[in-house]
Design a protein around this motif. Structure first.
Motif, PDB file in Angstrom:
ATOM      1  N   PHE A  80       0.835  -1.205   0.000  1.00 22.21           N
ATOM      2  CA  PHE A  80       0.000   0.000   0.000  1.00 22.21           C
ATOM      3  C   PHE A  80       0.868   1.252   0.000  1.00 22.21           C
ATOM      4  O   PHE A  80       0.599   2.204  -0.739  1.00 22.21           O
ATOM      5  CB  PHE A  80      -0.929   0.018   1.207  1.00 22.21           C
ATOM      6  CG  PHE A  80      -2.120  -0.891   1.085  1.00 22.21           C
ATOM      7  CD1 PHE A  80      -2.273  -1.755   0.022  1.00 22.21           C
ATOM      8  CD2 PHE A  80      -3.089  -0.881   2.053  1.00 22.21           C
ATOM      9  CE1 PHE A  80      -3.372  -2.589  -0.083  1.00 22.21           C
ATOM     10  CE2 PHE A  80      -4.200  -1.703   1.961  1.00 22.21           C
ATOM     11  CZ  PHE A  80      -4.342  -2.557   0.894  1.00 22.21           C
ATOM     12  N   ALA A  81       1.897   1.267   0.834  1.00 23.34           N
ATOM     13  CA  ALA A  81       2.784   2.430   0.890  1.00 23.34           C
ATOM     14  C   ALA A  81       3.435   2.667  -0.466  1.00 23.34           C
ATOM     15  O   ALA A  81       3.545   3.808  -0.926  1.00 23.34           O
ATOM     16  CB  ALA A  81       3.846   2.234   1.971  1.00 23.34           C
ATOM     17  N   HIS A  82       3.846   1.601  -1.123  1.00 18.74           N
ATOM     18  CA  HIS A  82       4.490   1.722  -2.429  1.00 18.74           C
ATOM     19  C   HIS A  82       3.501   2.239  -3.479  1.00 18.74           C
ATOM     20  O   HIS A  82       3.806   3.165  -4.233  1.00 18.74           O
ATOM     21  CB  HIS A  82       5.060   0.370  -2.849  1.00 18.74           C
ATOM     22  CG  HIS A  82       5.887   0.441  -4.074  1.00 18.74           C
ATOM     23  ND1 HIS A  82       7.204   0.820  -4.061  1.00 18.74           N
ATOM     24  CD2 HIS A  82       5.580   0.203  -5.364  1.00 18.74           C
ATOM     25  CE1 HIS A  82       7.677   0.804  -5.290  1.00 18.74           C
ATOM     26  NE2 HIS A  82       6.707   0.427  -6.104  1.00 18.74           N
ATOM     27  N   ILE A  83       2.319   1.653  -3.525  1.00 25.24           N
ATOM     28  CA  ILE A  83       1.310   2.051  -4.515  1.00 25.24           C
ATOM     29  C   ILE A  83       0.890   3.502  -4.310  1.00 25.24           C
ATOM     30  O   ILE A  83       0.887   4.309  -5.246  1.00 25.24           O
ATOM     31  CB  ILE A  83       0.084   1.118  -4.439  1.00 25.24           C
ATOM     32  CG1 ILE A  83       0.467  -0.279  -4.928  1.00 25.24           C
ATOM     33  CG2 ILE A  83      -1.078   1.681  -5.248  1.00 25.24           C
ATOM     34  CD1 ILE A  83      -0.555  -1.349  -4.598  1.00 25.24           C
TER      35      ILE A  83
ATOM     36  N   ASP B 214      -3.243  15.350 -14.566  1.00 27.73           N
ATOM     37  CA  ASP B 214      -4.579  14.970 -14.117  1.00 27.73           C
ATOM     38  C   ASP B 214      -4.806  13.463 -14.188  1.00 27.73           C
ATOM     39  O   ASP B 214      -5.916  12.998 -14.404  1.00 27.73           O
ATOM     40  CB  ASP B 214      -5.639  15.717 -14.929  1.00 27.73           C
ATOM     41  CG  ASP B 214      -5.534  15.430 -16.421  1.00 27.73           C
ATOM     42  OD1 ASP B 214      -4.555  14.789 -16.833  1.00 27.73           O
ATOM     43  OD2 ASP B 214      -6.442  15.851 -17.162  1.00 27.73           O
ATOM     44  N   THR B 215      -3.749  12.695 -14.008  1.00 23.41           N
ATOM     45  CA  THR B 215      -3.860  11.242 -14.007  1.00 23.41           C
ATOM     46  C   THR B 215      -4.769  10.803 -12.870  1.00 23.41           C
ATOM     47  O   THR B 215      -4.655  11.282 -11.749  1.00 23.41           O
ATOM     48  CB  THR B 215      -2.475  10.586 -13.830  1.00 23.41           C
ATOM     49  OG1 THR B 215      -1.613  11.058 -14.853  1.00 23.41           O
ATOM     50  CG2 THR B 215      -2.569   9.087 -13.891  1.00 23.41           C
ATOM     51  N   ARG B 216      -5.676   9.902 -13.185  1.00 22.40           N
ATOM     52  CA  ARG B 216      -6.600   9.382 -12.174  1.00 22.40           C
ATOM     53  C   ARG B 216      -6.278   7.921 -11.916  1.00 22.40           C
ATOM     54  O   ARG B 216      -5.880   7.196 -12.824  1.00 22.40           O
ATOM     55  CB  ARG B 216      -8.031   9.537 -12.656  1.00 22.40           C
ATOM     56  CG  ARG B 216      -8.412  11.004 -12.811  1.00 22.40           C
ATOM     57  CD  ARG B 216      -9.797  11.146 -13.308  1.00 22.40           C
ATOM     58  NE  ARG B 216     -10.692  10.534 -12.321  1.00 22.40           N
ATOM     59  CZ  ARG B 216     -11.963  10.813 -12.213  1.00 22.40           C
ATOM     60  NH1 ARG B 216     -12.513  11.674 -13.021  1.00 22.40           N
ATOM     61  NH2 ARG B 216     -12.712  10.225 -11.314  1.00 22.40           N
ATOM     62  N   PHE B 217      -6.476   7.504 -10.685  1.00 21.46           N
ATOM     63  CA  PHE B 217      -6.197   6.129 -10.289  1.00 21.46           C
ATOM     64  C   PHE B 217      -7.420   5.553  -9.596  1.00 21.46           C
ATOM     65  O   PHE B 217      -8.153   6.265  -8.916  1.00 21.46           O
ATOM     66  CB  PHE B 217      -5.013   6.076  -9.311  1.00 21.46           C
ATOM     67  CG  PHE B 217      -3.721   6.543  -9.910  1.00 21.46           C
ATOM     68  CD1 PHE B 217      -2.849   5.632 -10.475  1.00 21.46           C
ATOM     69  CD2 PHE B 217      -3.381   7.887  -9.906  1.00 21.46           C
ATOM     70  CE1 PHE B 217      -1.655   6.055 -11.024  1.00 21.46           C
ATOM     71  CE2 PHE B 217      -2.193   8.322 -10.456  1.00 21.46           C
ATOM     72  CZ  PHE B 217      -1.326   7.399 -11.015  1.00 21.46           C
TER      73      PHE B 217
ATOM     74  N   ILE C 147       1.289   6.962  -6.548  1.00 17.84           N
ATOM     75  CA  ILE C 147       0.150   7.811  -6.911  1.00 17.84           C
ATOM     76  C   ILE C 147       0.408   9.255  -6.485  1.00 17.84           C
ATOM     77  O   ILE C 147       0.119  10.193  -7.235  1.00 17.84           O
ATOM     78  CB  ILE C 147      -1.149   7.263  -6.285  1.00 17.84           C
ATOM     79  CG1 ILE C 147      -1.538   5.952  -6.980  1.00 17.84           C
ATOM     80  CG2 ILE C 147      -2.273   8.286  -6.364  1.00 17.84           C
ATOM     81  CD1 ILE C 147      -2.683   5.208  -6.312  1.00 17.84           C
ATOM     82  N   ALA C 148       0.957   9.443  -5.287  1.00 19.03           N
ATOM     83  CA  ALA C 148       1.214  10.796  -4.780  1.00 19.03           C
ATOM     84  C   ALA C 148       2.206  11.558  -5.659  1.00 19.03           C
ATOM     85  O   ALA C 148       2.149  12.785  -5.737  1.00 19.03           O
ATOM     86  CB  ALA C 148       1.737  10.725  -3.343  1.00 19.03           C
ATOM     87  N   LYS C 149       3.089  10.844  -6.336  1.00 23.35           N
ATOM     88  CA  LYS C 149       4.097  11.484  -7.185  1.00 23.35           C
ATOM     89  C   LYS C 149       3.600  11.726  -8.611  1.00 23.35           C
ATOM     90  O   LYS C 149       4.294  12.365  -9.399  1.00 23.35           O
ATOM     91  CB  LYS C 149       5.355  10.619  -7.239  1.00 23.35           C
ATOM     92  CG  LYS C 149       6.075  10.524  -5.916  1.00 23.35           C
ATOM     93  CD  LYS C 149       7.251   9.578  -6.029  1.00 23.35           C
ATOM     94  CE  LYS C 149       7.894   9.343  -4.678  1.00 23.35           C
ATOM     95  NZ  LYS C 149       8.940   8.322  -4.739  1.00 23.35           N
TER      96      LYS C 149
END
Length: 100
Positions: free
Chosen positions: A57-60, A70-73, A64-66
């Motif tokens: 989770f921390a890696h994923i 406007d990329t959506r996940f 995402i935070a980086k």
């Protein structure tokens, strides 16, 4: 290191899979009492003992935070237990309820 963090660090392919494919599975299999839950969950309060799930989770979410622009996940998670041919949703409200 044989800690959960040490195991996660050795599983570099997980980082590639999580960020390269739309879905993935981590499956722990073995006899009762052999450390599957500890390996998957670890100890939250001790960073060196966090398991594969919190490290993933921390890696994923770090990735995402980086993300720029406007990329959506969309992140979906299931956590199931299969024991004696019964399936339970460990994230569900009633973890004792069997799934069919």
């Amino acid at each position: 290191s044989k800690t959960a963090m040490g195991i996660y660090r050795r599983l570099d392919f997980l980082k590639f899979v999580f960020l390269s494919y739309p879905s993935g599975t981590i499956f722990a299999y073995g006899q009762t009492g052999t450390g599957k839950t500890f390996t998957m969950e670890g100890v939250r309060a001790v960073p060196e003992l966090r398991g594969i799930i919190p490290n993933s989770f921390a890696h994923i979410f770090g990735h995402i935070a980086k993300a720029e622009g406007d990329t959506r996940f969309l992140v979906r998670v299931s956590y199931l237990e299969i024991y004696n041919e019964e399936v339970r949703d460990l994230l569900g409200k009633d973890q004792t309820q069997r799934l069919e």
